[in-house]
Design a protein around this motif. Structure first.
Motif, PDB file in Angstrom:
ATOM      1  N   ILE A 149       0.839  -1.200   0.000  1.00  0.00           N
ATOM      2  CA  ILE A 149       0.000   0.000   0.000  1.00  0.00           C
ATOM      3  C   ILE A 149       0.875   1.250   0.000  1.00  0.00           C
ATOM      4  CG2 ILE A 149      -1.843   1.236   1.188  1.00  0.00           C
ATOM      5  CD1 ILE A 149      -2.701  -1.496   0.191  1.00  0.00           C
ATOM      6  N   VAL A 150       0.569   2.197  -0.876  1.00  0.00           N
ATOM      7  CA  VAL A 150       1.237   3.503  -0.879  1.00  0.00           C
ATOM      8  C   VAL A 150       0.522   4.390   0.139  1.00  0.00           C
ATOM      9  CG1 VAL A 150       1.790   5.564  -2.234  1.00  0.00           C
ATOM     10  CG2 VAL A 150       1.905   3.288  -3.299  1.00  0.00           C
ATOM     11  N   LEU A 151       1.272   4.928   1.088  1.00  0.00           N
ATOM     12  CA  LEU A 151       0.708   5.782   2.125  1.00  0.00           C
ATOM     13  C   LEU A 151       1.020   7.241   1.812  1.00  0.00           C
ATOM     14  CD1 LEU A 151       1.697   3.758   5.335  1.00  0.00           C
ATOM     15  CD2 LEU A 151      -0.254   3.430   3.786  1.00  0.00           C
ATOM     16  N   VAL A 152      -0.031   8.046   1.629  1.00  0.00           N
ATOM     17  CA  VAL A 152       0.115   9.473   1.353  1.00  0.00           C
ATOM     18  C   VAL A 152      -0.395  10.238   2.570  1.00  0.00           C
ATOM     19  CG1 VAL A 152      -0.493  11.397  -0.163  1.00  0.00           C
ATOM     20  CG2 VAL A 152      -0.225   9.088  -1.117  1.00  0.00           C
ATOM     21  N   ALA A 172       5.475   2.717  -0.437  1.00  0.00           N
ATOM     22  CA  ALA A 172       6.156   4.010  -0.442  1.00  0.00           C
ATOM     23  C   ALA A 172       5.445   4.925   0.543  1.00  0.00           C
ATOM     24  CB  ALA A 172       6.164   4.635  -1.839  1.00  0.00           C
ATOM     25  N   LEU A 173       6.191   5.860   1.089  1.00  0.00           N
ATOM     26  CA  LEU A 173       5.642   6.942   1.894  1.00  0.00           C
ATOM     27  C   LEU A 173       5.695   8.215   1.061  1.00  0.00           C
ATOM     28  CD1 LEU A 173       7.113   6.610   5.517  1.00  0.00           C
ATOM     29  CD2 LEU A 173       4.690   6.772   4.907  1.00  0.00           C
ATOM     30  N   VAL A 174       4.547   8.864   0.916  1.00  0.00           N
ATOM     31  CA  VAL A 174       4.473  10.141   0.214  1.00  0.00           C
ATOM     32  C   VAL A 174       4.035  11.176   1.244  1.00  0.00           C
ATOM     33  CG1 VAL A 174       3.404  11.433  -1.666  1.00  0.00           C
ATOM     34  CG2 VAL A 174       3.883   8.973  -1.939  1.00  0.00           C
ATOM     35  N   LEU A 175       4.949  12.058   1.605  1.00  0.00           N
ATOM     36  CA  LEU A 175       4.732  12.997   2.704  1.00  0.00           C
ATOM     37  C   LEU A 175       4.589  14.410   2.171  1.00  0.00           C
ATOM     38  CD1 LEU A 175       7.471  11.547   5.088  1.00  0.00           C
ATOM     39  CD2 LEU A 175       5.032  10.972   5.024  1.00  0.00           C
ATOM     40  N   GLN A 176       3.564  15.100   2.657  1.00  0.00           N
ATOM     41  CA  GLN A 176       3.281  16.459   2.198  1.00  0.00           C
ATOM     42  C   GLN A 176       3.089  17.375   3.402  1.00  0.00           C
ATOM     43  OE1 GLN A 176      -0.298  15.844  -0.084  1.00  0.00           O
ATOM     44  NE2 GLN A 176       0.736  14.741  -1.726  1.00  0.00           N
ATOM     45  N   SER A 177       3.868  18.441   3.460  1.00  0.00           N
ATOM     46  CA  SER A 177       3.696  19.480   4.477  1.00  0.00           C
ATOM     47  C   SER A 177       3.652  18.899   5.886  1.00  0.00           C
ATOM     48  CB  SER A 177       2.412  20.286   4.209  1.00  0.00           C
ATOM     49  OG  SER A 177       2.406  20.808   2.912  1.00  0.00           O
ATOM     50  N   ARG A 267       3.935  10.273 -10.036  1.00  0.00           N
ATOM     51  CA  ARG A 267       3.630   9.092 -10.858  1.00  0.00           C
ATOM     52  C   ARG A 267       4.913   8.378 -11.277  1.00  0.00           C
ATOM     53  NH1 ARG A 267      -1.042   8.036 -14.578  1.00  0.00           N
ATOM     54  NH2 ARG A 267      -0.420   6.272 -15.855  1.00  0.00           N
ATOM     55  N   GLU A 268       5.892   9.123 -11.740  1.00  0.00           N
ATOM     56  CA  GLU A 268       7.161   8.524 -12.160  1.00  0.00           C
ATOM     57  C   GLU A 268       7.859   7.842 -10.985  1.00  0.00           C
ATOM     58  OE1 GLU A 268      11.385   9.804 -14.339  1.00  0.00           O
ATOM     59  OE2 GLU A 268       9.869  11.325 -13.881  1.00  0.00           O
ATOM     60  N   PHE A 269       7.800   8.483  -9.819  1.00  0.00           N
ATOM     61  CA  PHE A 269       8.416   7.918  -8.618  1.00  0.00           C
ATOM     62  C   PHE A 269       7.793   6.567  -8.277  1.00  0.00           C
ATOM     63  CE2 PHE A 269       8.504   7.456  -3.953  1.00  0.00           C
ATOM     64  CZ  PHE A 269       9.872   7.548  -3.716  1.00  0.00           C
ATOM     65  N   LEU A 270       6.466   6.496  -8.306  1.00  0.00           N
ATOM     66  CA  LEU A 270       5.782   5.268  -7.931  1.00  0.00           C
ATOM     67  C   LEU A 270       5.930   4.180  -8.985  1.00  0.00           C
ATOM     68  CD1 LEU A 270       2.470   6.670  -6.382  1.00  0.00           C
ATOM     69  CD2 LEU A 270       4.514   5.862  -5.190  1.00  0.00           C
TER      70      LEU A 270
END
Length: 296
Positions: A149-152, A172-177, A267-270
């Motif tokens: 699971i990708v966690l945003v 993957a971890l996608v972290l914002q702010s 998108r490219e990263f994932l």
């Protein structure tokens, strides 16, 4: 000399008492300040524009939670979105629809306890348990391990996502702010208070991320007025994985949306990450993952 000190104490005593009263009030207000959940009636709960499914599941302690699932007919990614502390799912339908389309992903957003239609009252341990329960539910629904699971996570959601990844893994971890620790971010705004000693909700993301060795994509506004840019960079520097990438949001404030240029990068990263399949080929989640354990 003693008389002078006595007069000094006489003058200082009211200020000391007032300061202690402020400390007491701020301690009582901590939950409200950390979790300013909007009224459940706010937001768009009935929009027919976005095709989604209402889902319900339980946290580890039995607290009933609610979320929205945006399914893709042929998903390349399975994404779980952890929202910030001042919103709930009904504020995020358009964003989830955008993530589904931009990433060709099945996307789920859910509410922590005390938010939206989820029951209970928020606290750090409970909210983290809610995040883990959401990840386990989505993994079972998709028929993949929790580590796929990708966690945003945005803002507070970044802290919850990191805690979930520490325990259950993540593709993957996608972290914002988001912050290095919540207490350090709070100390910036309340330098006159001993927040590092008094805060109960600490969210030690910089400590927890050391236990996660997977890919990380982190973005932050260069003008973020809530979580200083330097704090976000401190978290990024603590990431151990070699698969990590930083994205600036030039001039972005805390609530500035991700720019259009961000999504091709994400998108490219994932798409560059390897896929993980269930070990037994059954398409079902292994039993130990349902109990919150990592796969062997």
């Amino acid at each position: 000399m003693a008389k002078v000190l006595g007069w000094g104490w006489w003058f200082a005593k009211p200020f000391l008492i007032a300061y202690l009263v402020v400390l007491l009030v701020m301690t009582f207000l901590e939950t409200w300040l950390v979790y300013p959940a909007p009224e459940p009636t706010l937001g768009d709960w009935v929009s027919s524009v976005f095709d989604h499914e209402d889902v319900e599941f339980q946290s580890a302690d039995g607290t009933r939670l609610h979320g929205w699932l945006f399914e893709h007919p042929d998903p390349k990614q399975i994404v779980l979105y952890f929202h910030g502390n001042g919103e709930h799912v009904a504020f995020n339908a358009d964003l989830m629809d955008e993530l589904r389309d931009e990433l060709d992903a099945t996307v789920m957003v859910f509410d922590y306890r005390g938010y939206g239609k989820s029951e209970g009252k928020p606290n750090e341990a409970g909210v983290i348990a809610d995040g883990m329960a959401a990840q386990q539910w989505l993994a079972e629904r998709a028929g993949v391990p929790t580590s796929e699971i990708v966690l945003v996570g945005r803002s507070l959601g970044g802290g919850v996502a990191i805690a979930a990844a520490e325990k259950l893994g993540a593709k993957a971890l996608v972290l914002q702010s988001t912050f290095a620790t919540m207490v350090d971010a709070a100390a910036v705004h309340y330098p006159w208070l001993p927040v590092k000693l008094l805060m109960r909700n600490r969210y030690d993301s910089i400590g927890r991320i050391a236990a996660y060795d997977g890919p990380v994509l982190q973005s932050h506004g260069t003008s973020d007025e809530v979580i200083p840019y330097s704090e976000a960079r401190r978290l990024f520097e603590a990431v151990l994985s070699k698969q990590k990438q930083w994205v600036d949001v030039p001039g972005g404030y805390h609530n500035t949306p991700q720019p259009a240029s961000y999504y091709p990068v994400l998108r490219e990263f994932l798409e560059g990450l390897p896929s993980v399949e269930p070990a037994d080929g059954s398409g079902r989640l292994p039993a130990q993952l349902l109990k919150g354990e990592k796969s062997p």
